[in-house]
Enzyme design. Sequence first.
Site, PDB file in Angstrom:
ATOM      1  N   VAL A  87       0.785  -1.287  -0.036  1.00 14.49           N
ATOM      2  CA  VAL A  87      -0.008  -0.209  -0.136  1.00 14.49           C
ATOM      3  C   VAL A  87       0.843   1.117  -0.062  1.00 14.49           C
ATOM      4  O   VAL A  87       1.508   1.584   0.936  1.00 14.49           O
ATOM      5  CB  VAL A  87      -0.767   0.055   1.142  1.00 14.49           C
ATOM      6  N   THR A  89       2.557   4.878  -2.194  1.00 13.34           N
ATOM      7  CA  THR A  89       2.246   6.292  -2.996  1.00 13.34           C
ATOM      8  C   THR A  89       3.224   6.126  -4.382  1.00 13.34           C
ATOM      9  O   THR A  89       4.177   5.056  -4.570  1.00 13.34           O
ATOM     10  CB  THR A  89       2.681   7.461  -2.389  1.00 13.34           C
ATOM     11  N   MET A 179       8.612   2.514  -6.005  1.00 18.14           N
ATOM     12  CA  MET A 179      10.076   2.045  -5.746  1.00 18.14           C
ATOM     13  C   MET A 179      10.372   0.710  -5.102  1.00 18.14           C
ATOM     14  O   MET A 179      11.391   0.309  -4.926  1.00 18.14           O
ATOM     15  CB  MET A 179      10.911   3.036  -4.703  1.00 18.14           C
ATOM     16  N   GLU A 180       9.207  -0.185  -4.947  1.00 17.01           N
ATOM     17  CA  GLU A 180       9.446  -1.647  -4.459  1.00 17.01           C
ATOM     18  C   GLU A 180       8.451  -2.549  -5.135  1.00 17.01           C
ATOM     19  O   GLU A 180       9.024  -3.977  -4.744  1.00 17.01           O
ATOM     20  CB  GLU A 180       8.739  -1.325  -2.774  1.00 17.01           C
ATOM     21  N   ASP A 203       2.198  12.248  -6.569  1.00  8.43           N
ATOM     22  CA  ASP A 203       2.490  13.297  -7.529  1.00  8.43           C
ATOM     23  C   ASP A 203       2.304  13.012  -8.687  1.00  8.43           C
ATOM     24  O   ASP A 203       1.981  11.779  -9.231  1.00  8.43           O
ATOM     25  CB  ASP A 203       4.094  13.364  -7.470  1.00  8.43           C
TER      26      ASP A 203
HETATM   27  O1  LIG Z   1       4.640   5.704   0.132  1.00  7.30           O
HETATM   28  P1  LIG Z   1       5.891   4.638   0.018  1.00  7.30           P
HETATM   29  O2  LIG Z   1       5.064   3.228   0.028  1.00  7.30           O
HETATM   30  O3  LIG Z   1       6.951   4.713   0.819  1.00  7.30           O
HETATM   31  O4  LIG Z   1       6.178   4.592  -1.665  1.00  7.30           O
HETATM   32  C1  LIG Z   1       6.879   5.418  -2.180  1.00  7.30           C
HETATM   33  O5  LIG Z   1       7.372   6.508  -1.733  1.00  7.30           O
HETATM   34  C2  LIG Z   1       8.739   6.427  -1.268  1.00  7.30           C
HETATM   35  C3  LIG Z   1       9.379   7.765  -2.137  1.00  7.30           C
HETATM   36  O6  LIG Z   1       8.820   8.814  -1.502  1.00  7.30           O
HETATM   37  C4  LIG Z   1       9.005   5.178  -2.001  1.00  7.30           C
HETATM   38  O7  LIG Z   1       9.005   4.077  -1.050  1.00  7.30           O
HETATM   39  C5  LIG Z   1       7.970   4.878  -3.075  1.00  7.30           C
HETATM   40  O8  LIG Z   1       7.699   3.488  -3.419  1.00  7.30           O
HETATM   41  O1  LIG Z   2       8.377   6.630  -5.999  1.00  6.24           O
HETATM   42  C1  LIG Z   2       7.723   7.542  -5.979  1.00  6.24           C
HETATM   43  C2  LIG Z   2       6.685   7.753  -5.020  1.00  6.24           C
HETATM   44  C3  LIG Z   2       5.647   8.768  -5.011  1.00  6.24           C
HETATM   45  N1  LIG Z   2       6.115   9.816  -6.143  1.00  6.24           N
HETATM   46  C4  LIG Z   2       7.184   9.692  -7.101  1.00  6.24           C
HETATM   47  O2  LIG Z   2       7.294  10.666  -7.714  1.00  6.24           O
HETATM   48  N2  LIG Z   2       7.804   8.599  -6.929  1.00  6.24           N
END
Ligand SMILES: O=P(O)(O)O[C@H]1O[C@H](CO)[C@@H](O)[C@H]1O
Ligand SMILES: O=c1cc[nH]c(=O)[nH]1
Length: 236
Positions: A87, A89, A179-180, A203
Site C-alpha cells: 500500500v 504512493t 520504488m518497491e 505526485d
Molecule cells: O509511500 P511509499 O510506500 O513509501 O512508496 C513510495 O514513496 C517512497 C518515495 O517517496 C518510495 O518508497 C516509493 O515507492
Molecule cells: O516513487 C515515487 C513515489 C511517489 N512519487 C514519486 O514521484 N515517486
Amino acid sequence: MPVHVRAEPGDFAESVLLPGDPLRAEYIARTFFESPRLVTRERGMLGYTGSYRGRPVSVQATGMGCPSAAIVVEELVQLGARNLLRVGTCGGYHRELQLGDLVVATAAAPQDGTVSSLTRGVPYAPAAHFDVVHAAYHAAERSGRRTFMGPVVSSDLFYDPVEDPAGLWSRLGVLAVEMEAAAIFTIAAMRGARAGCLLTVSDTIGEEVVRISDEDLRAAVDNMVELALDTLHGLN
Ligand SMILES: O=P(O)(O)O[C@H]1O[C@H](CO)[C@@H](O)[C@H]1O
Ligand SMILES: O=c1cc[nH]c(=O)[nH]1
C-alpha cells in the site's frame, strides 16, 4: 528469528499490508485494526498484527527501495506470510491520472538493481498475482472509486535526472512510478506467496511535478487502506 524482521513464527498473520513508511504502518494498525499489537520495531521498521472484520491481518513497513523491500519480504515469508499487499504512493505518468487517484499495479517494470541481481540479468517480468489483482478489481468496483489498473515501473530513483521519464514510460503504457513493487512481486513468485500492489497518486509527473497536499494524501491513503483490507478479505 530473522535478522531484520525480528519476530517469531505466529507473530504475523498470513495476510500482510506493506507500506514503505513505518509511520504509515503504525497509522494503519491503530486506525483500521482491531486489537493491534506491535510485533517488531527493529531498525524502526514497524510491524503490527491485529484483525479486520474478525480475521487476522498484519502490516509491516518495507522502507524505501527494492533492496530494503526484498529483505523484508523474504523474512515475512520465512515467518509464514502468504498474501502480501503493498500500500504505497506513486508518481503518476499517465496523463489521465490525478492526485489522489488509485492505481492497482498488474505488473512492475524492474528499473532497479535488485530484480536483475535475483535473476542474474535474465529478462523477467515481475507481475502481481492474479488472485490479488482479481480481488482488488472487485473491491475497487464495489468502492466506486476512480481506479486505474495496469503496469507501473519500480525505480531506484525518486529524483530522476532524466529529462522526460513520463514521456518514455507512458508511451509504453506504464501508469506510474514507485520504488518497491518489482522486488515484492519477484520474491513472492520465487517463494510461492501471492503479492499485489495498490498505490495512491501522490505526485503527477509531466512537464512539471505537482505534489498532493498532506491533508488530501491522508484521505486518499485512508481510502486505499480500506480497499486493501477489502482485497485481502476477498482472497480465499
Ligand atoms: O509511500 P511509499 O510506500 O513509501 O512508496 C513510495 O514513496 C517512497 C518515495 O517517496 C518510495 O518508497 C516509493 O515507492
Ligand atoms: O516513487 C515515487 C513515489 C511517489 N512519487 C514519486 O514521484 N515517486
